[in-house]
Motif scaffolding. Sequence first.
Motif, PDB file in Angstrom:
ATOM      1  N   CYS A 216       0.800  -1.140   0.098  1.00 57.46           N
ATOM      2  CA  CYS A 216      -0.096   0.053   0.020  1.00 57.46           C
ATOM      3  C   CYS A 216       0.818   1.096   0.037  1.00 57.46           C
ATOM      4  O   CYS A 216       1.781   1.391   0.640  1.00 57.46           O
ATOM      5  CB  CYS A 216      -0.901   0.164   1.318  1.00 57.46           C
ATOM      6  SG  CYS A 216      -1.918   1.434   1.496  1.00 57.46           S
ATOM      7  N   MET A 217       0.537   2.091  -0.737  1.00 51.97           N
ATOM      8  CA  MET A 217       1.278   3.656  -0.854  1.00 51.97           C
ATOM      9  C   MET A 217       0.663   4.598   0.050  1.00 51.97           C
ATOM     10  O   MET A 217       1.417   5.627   0.042  1.00 51.97           O
ATOM     11  CB  MET A 217       1.324   4.165  -2.374  1.00 51.97           C
ATOM     12  CG  MET A 217       1.802   3.081  -3.459  1.00 51.97           C
ATOM     13  SD  MET A 217       1.512   3.944  -5.119  1.00 51.97           S
ATOM     14  CE  MET A 217      -0.304   4.025  -5.374  1.00 51.97           C
ATOM     15  N   ASP A 218      -0.241   4.245   0.762  1.00 53.80           N
ATOM     16  CA  ASP A 218      -0.831   5.477   1.396  1.00 53.80           C
ATOM     17  C   ASP A 218      -1.019   6.622   0.711  1.00 53.80           C
ATOM     18  O   ASP A 218      -0.556   7.462   0.733  1.00 53.80           O
ATOM     19  CB  ASP A 218       0.028   5.661   2.657  1.00 53.80           C
ATOM     20  CG  ASP A 218      -0.657   6.606   3.616  1.00 53.80           C
ATOM     21  OD1 ASP A 218      -1.795   6.889   3.323  1.00 53.80           O
ATOM     22  OD2 ASP A 218      -0.119   6.907   4.582  1.00 53.80           O
ATOM     23  N   CYS A 219      -1.826   6.521  -0.531  1.00 58.40           N
ATOM     24  CA  CYS A 219      -2.371   7.432  -1.483  1.00 58.40           C
ATOM     25  C   CYS A 219      -2.574   8.837  -0.795  1.00 58.40           C
ATOM     26  O   CYS A 219      -3.478   8.729   0.203  1.00 58.40           O
ATOM     27  CB  CYS A 219      -3.287   6.929  -2.309  1.00 58.40           C
ATOM     28  SG  CYS A 219      -2.877   5.491  -3.302  1.00 58.40           S
TER      29      CYS A 219
ATOM     30  N   PRO B 282      -6.997   8.329  -0.963  1.00 58.48           N
ATOM     31  CA  PRO B 282      -7.137   6.928  -0.983  1.00 58.48           C
ATOM     32  C   PRO B 282      -8.396   6.344  -1.809  1.00 58.48           C
ATOM     33  O   PRO B 282      -9.436   6.708  -0.796  1.00 58.48           O
ATOM     34  CB  PRO B 282      -6.962   6.437   0.403  1.00 58.48           C
ATOM     35  CG  PRO B 282      -7.300   7.649   1.020  1.00 58.48           C
ATOM     36  CD  PRO B 282      -6.984   8.933   0.217  1.00 58.48           C
ATOM     37  N   PHE B 283      -8.654   6.283  -2.751  1.00 62.25           N
ATOM     38  CA  PHE B 283      -9.955   6.003  -3.406  1.00 62.25           C
ATOM     39  C   PHE B 283     -10.436   4.795  -2.709  1.00 62.25           C
ATOM     40  O   PHE B 283     -11.576   4.472  -2.911  1.00 62.25           O
ATOM     41  CB  PHE B 283      -9.921   5.726  -4.846  1.00 62.25           C
ATOM     42  CG  PHE B 283      -9.517   7.117  -5.617  1.00 62.25           C
ATOM     43  CD1 PHE B 283     -10.325   7.873  -5.768  1.00 62.25           C
ATOM     44  CD2 PHE B 283      -8.342   7.284  -6.172  1.00 62.25           C
ATOM     45  CE1 PHE B 283     -10.303   9.300  -6.391  1.00 62.25           C
ATOM     46  CE2 PHE B 283      -7.899   8.599  -6.750  1.00 62.25           C
ATOM     47  CZ  PHE B 283      -8.790   9.471  -6.919  1.00 62.25           C
ATOM     48  N   CYS B 284      -9.654   3.679  -2.492  1.00 61.99           N
ATOM     49  CA  CYS B 284     -10.013   2.373  -1.643  1.00 61.99           C
ATOM     50  C   CYS B 284     -11.060   2.799  -0.451  1.00 61.99           C
ATOM     51  O   CYS B 284     -11.864   2.047  -0.042  1.00 61.99           O
ATOM     52  CB  CYS B 284      -9.009   1.716  -1.042  1.00 61.99           C
ATOM     53  SG  CYS B 284      -7.855   2.879   0.008  1.00 61.99           S
TER      54      CYS B 284
ATOM     55  N   ILE C 250      -8.379   1.992   5.473  1.00 66.43           N
ATOM     56  CA  ILE C 250      -7.436   1.057   4.660  1.00 66.43           C
ATOM     57  C   ILE C 250      -5.879   1.401   4.791  1.00 66.43           C
ATOM     58  O   ILE C 250      -5.089   0.648   5.242  1.00 66.43           O
ATOM     59  CB  ILE C 250      -8.061   0.728   3.440  1.00 66.43           C
ATOM     60  CG1 ILE C 250      -9.494   0.240   3.535  1.00 66.43           C
ATOM     61  CG2 ILE C 250      -7.130  -0.166   2.706  1.00 66.43           C
ATOM     62  CD1 ILE C 250     -10.231   0.093   2.334  1.00 66.43           C
ATOM     63  N   PRO C 251      -5.676   2.567   4.176  1.00 71.17           N
ATOM     64  CA  PRO C 251      -4.201   2.934   4.082  1.00 71.17           C
ATOM     65  C   PRO C 251      -3.718   2.803   5.767  1.00 71.17           C
ATOM     66  O   PRO C 251      -2.431   2.564   5.865  1.00 71.17           O
ATOM     67  CB  PRO C 251      -4.009   4.231   3.749  1.00 71.17           C
ATOM     68  CG  PRO C 251      -5.359   4.740   3.372  1.00 71.17           C
ATOM     69  CD  PRO C 251      -6.417   3.525   3.606  1.00 71.17           C
TER      70      PRO C 251
ATOM     71  N   ASN D  74      -3.049  -0.750   6.843  1.00 66.48           N
ATOM     72  CA  ASN D  74      -2.215  -1.357   6.174  1.00 66.48           C
ATOM     73  C   ASN D  74      -0.900  -0.991   6.734  1.00 66.48           C
ATOM     74  O   ASN D  74      -0.195  -1.976   6.867  1.00 66.48           O
ATOM     75  CB  ASN D  74      -2.288  -0.892   4.509  1.00 66.48           C
ATOM     76  CG  ASN D  74      -3.466  -1.652   3.767  1.00 66.48           C
ATOM     77  OD1 ASN D  74      -3.741  -2.865   4.043  1.00 66.48           O
ATOM     78  ND2 ASN D  74      -3.733  -1.242   2.858  1.00 66.48           N
TER      79      ASN D  74
ATOM     80  N   CYS E 115      -8.790   0.757  -5.575  1.00 65.02           N
ATOM     81  CA  CYS E 115      -7.545   0.795  -5.218  1.00 65.02           C
ATOM     82  C   CYS E 115      -6.691   1.275  -6.498  1.00 65.02           C
ATOM     83  O   CYS E 115      -6.681   0.820  -7.631  1.00 65.02           O
ATOM     84  CB  CYS E 115      -6.780  -0.403  -4.760  1.00 65.02           C
ATOM     85  SG  CYS E 115      -5.015  -0.372  -4.485  1.00 65.02           S
ATOM     86  N   VAL E 116      -5.834   2.384  -6.214  1.00 64.67           N
ATOM     87  CA  VAL E 116      -5.308   3.204  -7.168  1.00 64.67           C
ATOM     88  C   VAL E 116      -4.183   1.925  -8.104  1.00 64.67           C
ATOM     89  O   VAL E 116      -4.033   1.866  -9.195  1.00 64.67           O
ATOM     90  CB  VAL E 116      -4.242   4.290  -6.754  1.00 64.67           C
ATOM     91  CG1 VAL E 116      -3.261   4.567  -7.774  1.00 64.67           C
ATOM     92  CG2 VAL E 116      -5.153   5.245  -6.156  1.00 64.67           C
ATOM     93  N   LEU E 117      -3.850   0.918  -7.305  1.00 62.23           N
ATOM     94  CA  LEU E 117      -2.852  -0.118  -7.788  1.00 62.23           C
ATOM     95  C   LEU E 117      -3.722  -0.917  -8.780  1.00 62.23           C
ATOM     96  O   LEU E 117      -2.912  -1.767  -9.736  1.00 62.23           O
ATOM     97  CB  LEU E 117      -2.112  -0.717  -6.775  1.00 62.23           C
ATOM     98  CG  LEU E 117      -1.023  -0.272  -5.969  1.00 62.23           C
ATOM     99  CD1 LEU E 117      -0.459  -1.167  -4.948  1.00 62.23           C
ATOM    100  CD2 LEU E 117      -0.272   0.522  -7.007  1.00 62.23           C
TER     101      LEU E 117
ATOM    102  N   VAL F 267      -3.952  -3.698  -3.912  1.00 63.42           N
ATOM    103  CA  VAL F 267      -3.568  -4.146  -2.570  1.00 63.42           C
ATOM    104  C   VAL F 267      -4.419  -5.235  -2.072  1.00 63.42           C
ATOM    105  O   VAL F 267      -5.685  -5.181  -2.237  1.00 63.42           O
ATOM    106  CB  VAL F 267      -3.441  -3.117  -1.551  1.00 63.42           C
ATOM    107  CG1 VAL F 267      -3.187  -3.542  -0.163  1.00 63.42           C
ATOM    108  CG2 VAL F 267      -2.244  -2.014  -1.998  1.00 63.42           C
TER     109      VAL F 267
ATOM    110  N   ILE G 258      -6.534  -6.026   0.071  1.00 57.43           N
ATOM    111  CA  ILE G 258      -7.184  -5.130   1.127  1.00 57.43           C
ATOM    112  C   ILE G 258      -7.946  -6.384   1.893  1.00 57.43           C
ATOM    113  O   ILE G 258      -7.960  -6.393   3.138  1.00 57.43           O
ATOM    114  CB  ILE G 258      -7.871  -4.070   0.574  1.00 57.43           C
ATOM    115  CG1 ILE G 258      -7.156  -3.142   0.139  1.00 57.43           C
ATOM    116  CG2 ILE G 258      -8.582  -3.389   2.108  1.00 57.43           C
ATOM    117  CD1 ILE G 258      -7.841  -2.008  -0.661  1.00 57.43           C
TER     118      ILE G 258
END
Length: 494
Positions: free
Chosen positions: A50-53, A56-58, A71-72, A75, A112-114, A124, A126
């Motif tokens: 996880c990038m900790d955006c 965080p769209f998640c 979530i971030p 994580n 998730c961005v990824l 991720v 999640i």
Amino acid sequence: MADPYGFLKHDRADAKKRPAAERLSDWNEVYLDLDAETRGSQVRTQAARCMDCGVPFCHSGSAGCPLGNLIPEWNDLVRRGDWEQASDRLHATNNFPEFTGRLCPAPCEAACVLAISHDAGGAVAIKRVEQAIADVSWDQGLVKPAQSHVSSGKRVAVVGSGPAGLAAAQQLTRAGHEVTVYERDDRLGGLLRYGIPEFKMEKKVLDRRLSQLRKEGTKFVTGCEVGVDLTVEQLRERFDAVVLAVGALRGRDDTTTPGRELAGIHLAMEHLVPANRACEGDGAPGIDAAGKHVVIIGGGDTGADCYGTATRQGAASVLQLDQYPQPPSQRDDERSPWPVWPWILRTYPAHEEAGERKFAVAVESFVGDEDGHVRQIRLREVRVEKDASGRRVVVPTSEEVQVLPADLVLLAIGFEGVEHMPLLDALGIDLTSRGTISCGSDWQTQAPGVFVCGDAHRGASLVVWAIAEGRSVANAVDRFLTGSSDLPSPVIPN
Ligand code: SF4
């Protein structure tokens, strides 16, 4: 601070399943129950992706988690091995993460961005991290009853003990109200008990959470149909507010296909409920698939539950039919940069175990024997279109008719809303055209002091939405009873 390059160092790895042959020999959960150390180290690696955006769209928004799960944050706590804090942050927004970790199709992962780029290696994991935090929390004794130290002197009845009702009850009990949950069945849990098969979530997972609710002070009454065994007058007299969390279990039937009247054709829940009861030790499984050629009509969650149940019961064959084409995840669709949820999720672990699926087909007729029992189906290839008025229509694409054996047909083609129940008549509540119960922006129905949440309000939906609505209705009831509320309200009525 999360490692922004974690996803470049670690591949996504989903939880490992038990071998298919072993799964078919019992009713236990599909996924391997790893020892705590192995599970912990594997999941820490996944959380480290996880990038900790910054955005965080998640975590929220129209496509992310309806509960607003942090979530971030968790994580990163898992990446650092701080399970206690991770448990605290997860439970801050989700009453029952062990349910969502097992049952939710994870809209957060699609958001998730990824998930956007194949080069990033996928979202991720999640859902896997969430379930691990929940299970570690129970294993390490981190989940404790949270008893309220205040008492409002107000009484609330919750009708229905599925995820929405339980979430509302737990929130309201913790806010200091005296809460009684009424369940018409003999055991608690609603769909979680008698709709979801053991191989997706073992009932001990539900029972330990119910035990927590009891210790917190929530009262439960089983075998009581409110509106019949407890009249509306008694309900009004005993309680200051009522929450309807009665689900949306009216199964959609097939009223047009010739031969529907034959014996051996059933709605999905007529198969799943007794099968789940049998797993609870209630004797024979009712409609037993053993030795039968089983055809399941409908490609969704409920169809997959019937599929895994029929294979475990020892069906001679299992065939699941879907009017829609094969999911993109099973086609070579690597050119698309976009996530394929929910299509990708239309393949379930049960499908890897045995049986067969056919896509873009529809039953033309059911064929019976001289005793009036279904023995065959006649199938045509189809495509689904919209007509000029926007209505969904199924159009044959081939003249060829396939005739296949079918001793047991299960209709898993959706739900049409709330079942008929005397309680709604007595309260003077009408259903919407979708068969659901409407409410105002304060979750209150047309009956004053009576609130609604979960599938009864939303229509059949995800467990995460049920919990989110249960939490939100608790805020509304608390506000109704006391004039204000500190309880969270993650979603608004639709
Ligand atoms: Fe982490 Fe994905 Fe959420 Fe970004 S969108 S914070 S990468 S889980």
